[in-house]
Design a protein around this motif. Structure first.
Motif, PDB file in Angstrom:
ATOM      1  N   PRO A 160       0.879  -4.237   4.521  1.00  0.00           N
ATOM      2  CA  PRO A 160      -0.206  -5.132   4.089  1.00  0.00           C
ATOM      3  C   PRO A 160      -1.618  -4.675   4.443  1.00  0.00           C
ATOM      4  CG  PRO A 160       1.183  -6.196   5.753  1.00  0.00           C
ATOM      5  CD  PRO A 160       1.803  -4.879   5.453  1.00  0.00           C
ATOM      6  N   SER A 161      -1.776  -3.616   5.199  1.00  0.00           N
ATOM      7  CA  SER A 161      -3.106  -3.036   5.446  1.00  0.00           C
ATOM      8  C   SER A 161      -2.896  -1.617   5.941  1.00  0.00           C
ATOM      9  CB  SER A 161      -3.882  -3.849   6.504  1.00  0.00           C
ATOM     10  OG  SER A 161      -3.290  -3.680   7.778  1.00  0.00           O
ATOM     11  N   GLY A 162      -3.982  -0.862   6.022  1.00  0.00           N
ATOM     12  CA  GLY A 162      -3.883   0.482   6.585  1.00  0.00           C
ATOM     13  C   GLY A 162      -3.456   0.423   8.040  1.00  0.00           C
ATOM     14  N   LEU A 163      -4.036  -0.520   8.769  1.00  0.00           N
ATOM     15  CA  LEU A 163      -3.689  -0.638  10.184  1.00  0.00           C
ATOM     16  C   LEU A 163      -2.227  -1.049  10.354  1.00  0.00           C
ATOM     17  CD1 LEU A 163      -4.537  -0.503  13.126  1.00  0.00           C
ATOM     18  CD2 LEU A 163      -5.481  -2.815  12.906  1.00  0.00           C
ATOM     19  N   ALA A 164      -1.729  -1.915   9.474  1.00  0.00           N
ATOM     20  CA  ALA A 164      -0.307  -2.296   9.535  1.00  0.00           C
ATOM     21  C   ALA A 164       0.577  -1.073   9.271  1.00  0.00           C
ATOM     22  CB  ALA A 164      -0.007  -3.399   8.524  1.00  0.00           C
ATOM     23  N   SER A 188     -15.476  -0.425   6.096  1.00  0.00           N
ATOM     24  CA  SER A 188     -14.659   0.150   5.035  1.00  0.00           C
ATOM     25  C   SER A 188     -15.493   1.090   4.169  1.00  0.00           C
ATOM     26  CB  SER A 188     -14.013  -0.940   4.190  1.00  0.00           C
ATOM     27  OG  SER A 188     -12.958  -0.381   3.425  1.00  0.00           O
ATOM     28  N   TRP A 189     -14.854   1.680   3.162  1.00  0.00           N
ATOM     29  CA  TRP A 189     -15.534   2.618   2.284  1.00  0.00           C
ATOM     30  C   TRP A 189     -14.756   2.834   0.995  1.00  0.00           C
ATOM     31  CZ3 TRP A 189     -12.365   7.134   3.281  1.00  0.00           C
ATOM     32  CH2 TRP A 189     -11.846   7.222   4.578  1.00  0.00           C
ATOM     33  N   ALA A 190     -15.363   3.644   0.093  1.00  0.00           N
ATOM     34  CA  ALA A 190     -14.750   4.048  -1.183  1.00  0.00           C
ATOM     35  C   ALA A 190     -14.759   2.940  -2.233  1.00  0.00           C
ATOM     36  CB  ALA A 190     -13.322   4.564  -0.984  1.00  0.00           C
ATOM     37  N   GLN A 216      -1.823   6.339   4.664  1.00  0.00           N
ATOM     38  CA  GLN A 216      -3.130   6.190   4.038  1.00  0.00           C
ATOM     39  C   GLN A 216      -3.490   4.708   3.985  1.00  0.00           C
ATOM     40  OE1 GLN A 216      -5.472   7.168  -0.141  1.00  0.00           O
ATOM     41  NE2 GLN A 216      -3.650   8.377   0.255  1.00  0.00           N
ATOM     42  N   ALA A 217      -4.757   4.407   4.222  1.00  0.00           N
ATOM     43  CA  ALA A 217      -5.258   3.050   3.964  1.00  0.00           C
ATOM     44  C   ALA A 217      -5.569   2.990   2.471  1.00  0.00           C
ATOM     45  CB  ALA A 217      -6.494   2.756   4.807  1.00  0.00           C
ATOM     46  N   LEU A 218      -4.668   2.395   1.701  1.00  0.00           N
ATOM     47  CA  LEU A 218      -4.889   2.264   0.254  1.00  0.00           C
ATOM     48  C   LEU A 218      -6.077   1.339  -0.021  1.00  0.00           C
ATOM     49  CD1 LEU A 218      -1.177   1.893  -0.967  1.00  0.00           C
ATOM     50  CD2 LEU A 218      -2.501   3.973  -0.566  1.00  0.00           C
ATOM     51  N   THR A 219      -6.467   0.607   1.011  1.00  0.00           N
ATOM     52  CA  THR A 219      -7.675  -0.227   1.013  1.00  0.00           C
ATOM     53  C   THR A 219      -8.901   0.557   0.548  1.00  0.00           C
ATOM     54  OG1 THR A 219      -6.739  -1.362   2.924  1.00  0.00           O
ATOM     55  CG2 THR A 219      -9.109  -1.608   2.591  1.00  0.00           C
ATOM     56  N   LYS A 220      -8.926   1.846   0.853  1.00  0.00           N
ATOM     57  CA  LYS A 220     -10.119   2.650   0.588  1.00  0.00           C
ATOM     58  C   LYS A 220     -10.069   3.221  -0.827  1.00  0.00           C
ATOM     59  CE  LYS A 220     -11.190   1.636   4.816  1.00  0.00           C
ATOM     60  NZ  LYS A 220     -10.728   2.381   5.973  1.00  0.00           N
ATOM     61  N   PHE A 221      -9.754   4.508  -0.969  1.00  0.00           N
ATOM     62  CA  PHE A 221      -9.854   5.136  -2.291  1.00  0.00           C
ATOM     63  C   PHE A 221      -8.887   4.585  -3.331  1.00  0.00           C
ATOM     64  CE2 PHE A 221     -12.345   8.339  -0.054  1.00  0.00           C
ATOM     65  CZ  PHE A 221     -13.413   8.437  -0.942  1.00  0.00           C
ATOM     66  N   VAL A 249      -9.961   9.393  16.720  1.00  0.00           N
ATOM     67  CA  VAL A 249      -9.066   8.673  15.804  1.00  0.00           C
ATOM     68  C   VAL A 249      -9.709   7.352  15.360  1.00  0.00           C
ATOM     69  CG1 VAL A 249      -7.803   7.329  17.562  1.00  0.00           C
ATOM     70  CG2 VAL A 249      -6.608   8.076  15.485  1.00  0.00           C
ATOM     71  N   TYR A 250      -9.276   6.855  14.231  1.00  0.00           N
ATOM     72  CA  TYR A 250      -9.679   5.533  13.746  1.00  0.00           C
ATOM     73  C   TYR A 250      -9.547   4.529  14.904  1.00  0.00           C
ATOM     74  CZ  TYR A 250      -9.444   1.275  10.892  1.00  0.00           C
ATOM     75  OH  TYR A 250      -9.650   0.032  10.358  1.00  0.00           O
ATOM     76  N   GLY A 251     -10.644   3.874  15.275  1.00  0.00           N
ATOM     77  CA  GLY A 251     -10.716   3.055  16.486  1.00  0.00           C
ATOM     78  C   GLY A 251      -9.568   2.067  16.674  1.00  0.00           C
ATOM     79  N   LEU A 281      -0.077  11.959   9.895  1.00  0.00           N
ATOM     80  CA  LEU A 281      -1.477  12.165   9.488  1.00  0.00           C
ATOM     81  C   LEU A 281      -2.048  10.872   8.911  1.00  0.00           C
ATOM     82  CD1 LEU A 281      -3.966  13.964   8.570  1.00  0.00           C
ATOM     83  CD2 LEU A 281      -2.707  14.302   6.426  1.00  0.00           C
ATOM     84  N   ASP A 282      -3.211  10.474   9.392  1.00  0.00           N
ATOM     85  CA  ASP A 282      -3.979   9.414   8.724  1.00  0.00           C
ATOM     86  C   ASP A 282      -4.791  10.113   7.633  1.00  0.00           C
ATOM     87  OD1 ASP A 282      -5.892   7.573   7.878  1.00  0.00           O
ATOM     88  OD2 ASP A 282      -5.964   6.572   9.827  1.00  0.00           O
ATOM     89  N   ASN A 283      -4.342   9.955   6.388  1.00  0.00           N
ATOM     90  CA  ASN A 283      -4.929  10.702   5.265  1.00  0.00           C
ATOM     91  C   ASN A 283      -5.864   9.840   4.418  1.00  0.00           C
ATOM     92  OD1 ASN A 283      -5.211  13.092   3.771  1.00  0.00           O
ATOM     93  ND2 ASN A 283      -3.624  12.481   2.305  1.00  0.00           N
TER      94      ASN A 283
HETATM   95  C1  LIG Z   1      -9.808   1.768   7.011  1.00  0.00           C
HETATM   96  C2  LIG Z   1      -8.989   2.729   7.745  1.00  0.00           C
HETATM   97  C3  LIG Z   1      -7.748   2.367   8.261  1.00  0.00           C
HETATM   98  C4  LIG Z   1      -7.217   0.963   8.217  1.00  0.00           C
HETATM   99  O1  LIG Z   1      -7.136   0.395   6.959  1.00  0.00           O
HETATM  100  P1  LIG Z   1      -7.202  -1.195   6.782  1.00  0.00           P
HETATM  101  O2  LIG Z   1      -6.574  -1.430   5.464  1.00  0.00           O
HETATM  102  O3  LIG Z   1      -8.645  -1.572   6.852  1.00  0.00           O
HETATM  103  O4  LIG Z   1      -6.414  -1.809   7.908  1.00  0.00           O
HETATM  104  C5  LIG Z   1      -7.006   3.337   8.909  1.00  0.00           C
HETATM  105  N1  LIG Z   1      -7.468   4.586   9.038  1.00  0.00           N
HETATM  106  C6  LIG Z   1      -8.662   4.976   8.560  1.00  0.00           C
HETATM  107  C7  LIG Z   1      -9.098   6.388   8.736  1.00  0.00           C
HETATM  108  C8  LIG Z   1      -9.467   4.058   7.900  1.00  0.00           C
HETATM  109  O5  LIG Z   1     -10.653   4.445   7.450  1.00  0.00           O
END
Ligand SMILES: *Cc1c(COP(=O)(O)O)cnc(C)c1O
Length: 393
Positions: free
Chosen positions: A82-86, A336-338, A202-207, A108-110, A180-182
């Motif tokens: 449900p999220s990148g962090l999840a 966030s970004w993208a 990957q955080a599909l939240t972004k790109f 690393v991503y905080g 890898l966090d891609n």
């Molecule tokens: C945004 C991000 C995440 C987490 O994604 P969310 O969907 O916001 O939880 C993880 N890693 C990186 C590098 C990110 O930029």
């Protein structure tokens, strides 16, 4: 006896003809999945994506998205979170047990470190931070309890680009899994699995979303046994994604390469321009000559995300830098970004990095991160120019 309309509205016999095709796939939404008969229910198997059991274990819509994300990353299997962090948490929970050690890059991503400090520590899982620019240093840190090494290209916020294949090899030769966090590469900038990495998150939240309106994450592997470990934890934790969110990502995937390229171009244009400004001590963009890890970026990548940080000269006050950020009009202040809207965020490095890491030459001054939206580069540059004038005179 004719059935009551209340029954008829639910069990109406009409079935639309099959074979419908349109550019966008259908959106299936379900908690309950209906079985044809008892035998079909008993034969259910949610592990292989060959059938349907329960909405949480997948629908045609989420299976489709999983396949496309696996293809994007060059992998075979995908689990959606449900999220990148999840997705990060899913990998950690699937692979780590009490007494194990996790190694994270110090850039690393905080929230990935917060997860290790706040949750994994309570379950008896230790973590340490390594310098991602020092392959030998990582190799020396790996001990008998080390089970997982996260890598990130480039590091969040400070943008150092590591020798990914070197880091992965250092872990692999010691029998340690790598993830890898891609999110930055997004499956576009480089072929992640070419590095030998075991897991690509990957955080599909972004790109892949690209809209600033969906939260989702993915975990892709090439190894069936590894995928099954992740899938089992995914199932037991009750992770799932909503059909409408999967629909939005499926719709956006078609434009991902175009958006990535457009934001890359804008990012390089503005990074180059900012590097010429007297207020700026340093631009941290891995595609820029002299940036930390630039040679690794050049060796591994064919593109870069439209994302970079700027170190404003230490002679300015934090308040002046905040004034600059507040004076921006097109760049909006947000995480966030993208997405379509360009974003800016000032970061306080002393809160984010160890005292040792902060000594590094490229981290002197005040850091501001920029994420390119889809606005015209010339308008964004004009916005930067007026805000510089406004804050620094
Ligand atoms: C945004 C991000 C995440 C987490 O994604 P969310 O969907 O916001 O939880 C993880 N890693 C990186 C590098 C990110 O930029």
């Amino acid at each position: 006896m004719p059935r009551d309309i209340s029954t008829e509205l639910i069990h109406h016999a009409y079935q639309p003809p099959g074979g419908f095709e349109a550019p966008q796939p259908a959106v299936h939404k379900a908690s309950t999945v209906i079985f044809k008969d008892v035998a079909a229910m008993r034969a259910r198997d949610w592990r292989e994506n060959t059938g349907y059991t329960y909405g949480l274990h997948g629908t045609p819509t989420t299976f489709l998205l999983e396949e496309r994300i696996a293809a994007l990353e060059g992998g075979t299997y995908c689990a959606l979170a449900p999220s990148g962090l999840a997705a990060v948490a899913l990998v950690d929970q699937a692979l780590l047990s009490q007494g194990d050690e996790l190694l994270l890059p110090d850039n690393v991503y905080g929230p990935s470190v917060a997860l290790a400090r706040g949750e994994l520590a309570r379950w008896g899982i230790k973590h340490r931070l390594y310098d991602p620019m020092d392959v030998a240093g990582l190799a020396a840190m790996i001990g008998p309890a080390t089970r997982l090494v996260w890598v990130e290209t480039p590091g969040s916020v400070t943008m150092e680009f590591p020798d990914l294949a070197g880091l992965v090899a250092a872990a692999k030769t010691r029998g340690v899994l790598t993830a890898l966090d891609n999110t930055w590469g997004a499956g576009i900038a480089f072929r992640a699995f070419d590095s030998g990495v075991d897991i690509v998150m990957q955080a599909l939240t972004k790109f892949p979303s690209g809209g600033g309106d969906v939260l989702m994450g993915s975990v892709v592997t090439r190894d069936a046994a590894l995928h099954e470990r992740i899938k089992l934890t995914h199932m037991r934790l009750g992770l799932g994604v909503a059909g409408n969110d999967a629909e939005l990502v499926l719709r956006s995937l078609a434009t991902l390469p175009l958006r990535y390229a457009a934001q890359d171009q804008t990012g390089r244009t503005l990074a180059r321009w900012l590097a010429t400004r007297p207020e700026v001590a340093r631009v941290l963009h891995p595609a820029q000559e002299g940036a930390p890890g630039h040679d690794h970026w050049r060796a591994a990548c064919t593109a870069a995300a439209g994302l970079f940080s700027v170190m404003f000269d230490a002679r300015y006050s934090r308040a002046q830098v905040d004034d600059f950020v507040d004076a921006l009009q097109l760049f909006r202040i947000g995480y966030s970004w993208a997405g379509p809207v360009s974003l800016v965020m000032p970061y306080n490095l002393p809160e984010m990095r160890s005292a040792e890491a902060r000594q590094r030459e490229h981290l002197q001054g005040h850091l501001v991160r920029f994420s390119m939206g889809l606005e015209a580069a010339a308008d964004l540059q004009a916005d930067l120019a007026q805000a510089l004038q406004c804050a620094f005179g």
